[in-house]
Design an enzyme around this catalytic site. Sequence first.
Site, mmCIF file in Angstrom:
data_model
loop_
_atom_site.group_PDB
_atom_site.id
_atom_site.type_symbol
_atom_site.label_atom_id
_atom_site.label_comp_id
_atom_site.label_asym_id
_atom_site.label_seq_id
_atom_site.Cartn_x
_atom_site.Cartn_y
_atom_site.Cartn_z
ATOM 1 N N HIS A 132 59.712 50.720 6.115
ATOM 2 C CA HIS A 132 59.313 50.606 4.708
ATOM 3 C C HIS A 132 59.686 51.873 3.931
ATOM 4 C CE1 HIS A 132 56.546 49.581 1.304
ATOM 5 N NE2 HIS A 132 56.504 50.900 1.218
ATOM 6 N N GLU A 133 59.272 53.014 4.444
ATOM 7 C CA GLU A 133 59.537 54.259 3.722
ATOM 8 C C GLU A 133 61.031 54.519 3.602
ATOM 9 O OE1 GLU A 133 57.334 55.493 1.985
ATOM 10 O OE2 GLU A 133 55.656 54.428 2.914
ATOM 11 N N HIS A 166 62.519 53.003 0.543
ATOM 12 C CA HIS A 166 62.423 53.868 -0.639
ATOM 13 C C HIS A 166 63.538 54.923 -0.601
ATOM 14 C CE1 HIS A 166 58.600 52.416 -2.154
ATOM 15 N NE2 HIS A 166 57.938 52.735 -1.061
HETATM 16 ZN ZN LIG Z 1 55.988 52.116 -0.412
#
Ligand SMILES: [Zn+2]
Length: 659
Positions: free
Chosen positions: A445-446, A449
């Site tokens: 997830h990170e 980003h």
């Molecule tokens: Zn996030």
Amino acid sequence: MVENPFFAPSELPYRLPPFAQVREEHYLPAFERGMAEQLREVREITDDPEPPTFANTIEALESSGQVLRRVSTVFLTIASSDATDEIRRIETEILPRLTKHGDAIRLDRDLYARIRRVVTDVPEEAWLLEKYRVDFVRAGADLSEPEQDRLRELNEELTRLSTSFTQNLLASSTDSALVVEDPASLDGLPESTIKALEKDGRYVLPLFNHTNQPALAELTDRETRRRLYELSVGRAPENLPLAARMAELRAERAALLGYPSHAAYTVADQTAKTVDAVEEMLGRLVGPAVANARREAEALGREAGFPLEPWDWSFYAERVRKTDYDFDGGDLRPYFELDRVLHDGIFHAAGELYGITFTVREDLVGYHPDVRVHEVFDADGSPMGLFLFDPYARPSKRGGAWMNSLVRQSHLLDERPVVINNLNITKPAEGPTLLTFDEVNTAFHEFGHALHGLFSDVRFPLVSGTGVPRDFVEYPSQVNEMWATWPSILANFARHHETGEPVPAELLERMRAAERFNQGFATVEYLAATLLDWAWHKLPAGETVEDAEAFEAAALERAGIAYDLVRTRYRTSYFAHIFTAGVGGYSAGYYSYIWSEVLDAESVGWFEENGGLRRENGDHFRSTLLSVGGSRDVMGAFRAFRGHDPRIEPLLERRGLQA
Ligand SMILES: [Zn+2]
């Protein structure tokens, strides 16, 4: 004497901040010089005798405040990831001054008048110009002098309250820790954990920042569970009046700016745009989610054989997972070794999708020995940026996981991206670092980003990379989670750390089945927090709340989400996302996670329809969506990627919420 390293641009590759040279005594002088310098630059813009143009006004603003930008970026990174008492002291001193500084620029009448006279035909410029106008109006540029004076006071008091809220919360994680004399009360926790909790002959279990403490899944003693749960939901009561006061001040500020509530003010600038749009969506989720949770509670009750209390939920959920699904979260750990997850999982997936490659740069350092620096190269071999990775928990790091930019990509300033991912993985005393599946998922997830920052290809820093609306920013990162369980990626990284054996397929199948269980709990605790945030920020100006706890209970009841077995993920007194500046200021914005998930579920569908993990697919996502950041209408970018407007159905199906 070494000069203050923030005064000049970094000479390191990609202008990586020179962490090795930064001392705590550099921050305040750099903040002071940075603010003074930017005010001087703004004065030069407004004093310019030439008529206002895009270049001499907007571009000049985008290029201003370089010293302040450098020191703020590094300081906020350190304050989150490796803070000392001195850093906290500087934070308390500097935050109100930064608020004042921001107001000084955006409430500058000459500057605003000048911005309003700028004209441009270039689409990318017109988009940014409009963004500046809107930002200034939302900050109060259109108000009368006395109204602006009141606005400054409100902002100042809000910053002060937010700092106190944060400090009370920090203190409460140890003040409200569970303390037991007899290690037998901690039965169920791993032996090594119990040992690590011992302090002066007693055992101290600190609180995590959300309601449902992870230890509740393991503690066999019901009385210990009850005590831990009650400490968790009862922590930091001194924050209740602060929260009520903040809600009141935000409502007054919204009214000054012409909005009926802080929620209306906040969403006007988001992709949601209206309070009704958010409520319509939440309204479709609440009923089915509560029904799901009630069904799960029945299964748990059968397992327990007595009426459940909220502190029993996780414990019996684990039992049902083991008995009904034959799955124990710990079974997968030996297959998830940190380095393999990063290199053979996360980097490998990015290589397959986008053709990018990574090399470790041993010669470059972060702010802590555990931070690793990687150089990223594009498909054609050209250098693209830096990716820093700080995986481990430490007492000086705040909880959770996040990405931030150390340098934002922009053609205007000729800068390439430097981004960092922070996780909170426990560092083993020795041997390999083995992750849970949740931790693997969070790492993917990170990194989503991080890709948003790395692929940015825009002219202006303000709209670069993750400079998109808050209710959109979680979307690309949520999409990247899909590769964590993509069969060819999983086969590449999930190997036993001792034998090298791949993870057995049937174990994964059991994990997937078990994952679907307890979705009702997860959705209800999230929605309850969302609706609590919403209730606080829909208050009209002039209304005061005397009893914050009673307000909370009534709000959840009214929203149809009150369910005694599944409480809100954060209660008012520890809802840092909405009452502190630190976590990113999610006030009236906690709905963003599920709002973005609509786009995420649509996009996962698109990848699946189009053959999944293929270069063409990655390139399409990158060129239509990731590379444009906030430099144009992001919903237009979504449509360019997906081919149509988002529909809610894929999300309902994923969460098991079809009517
Ligand atoms: Zn996030």
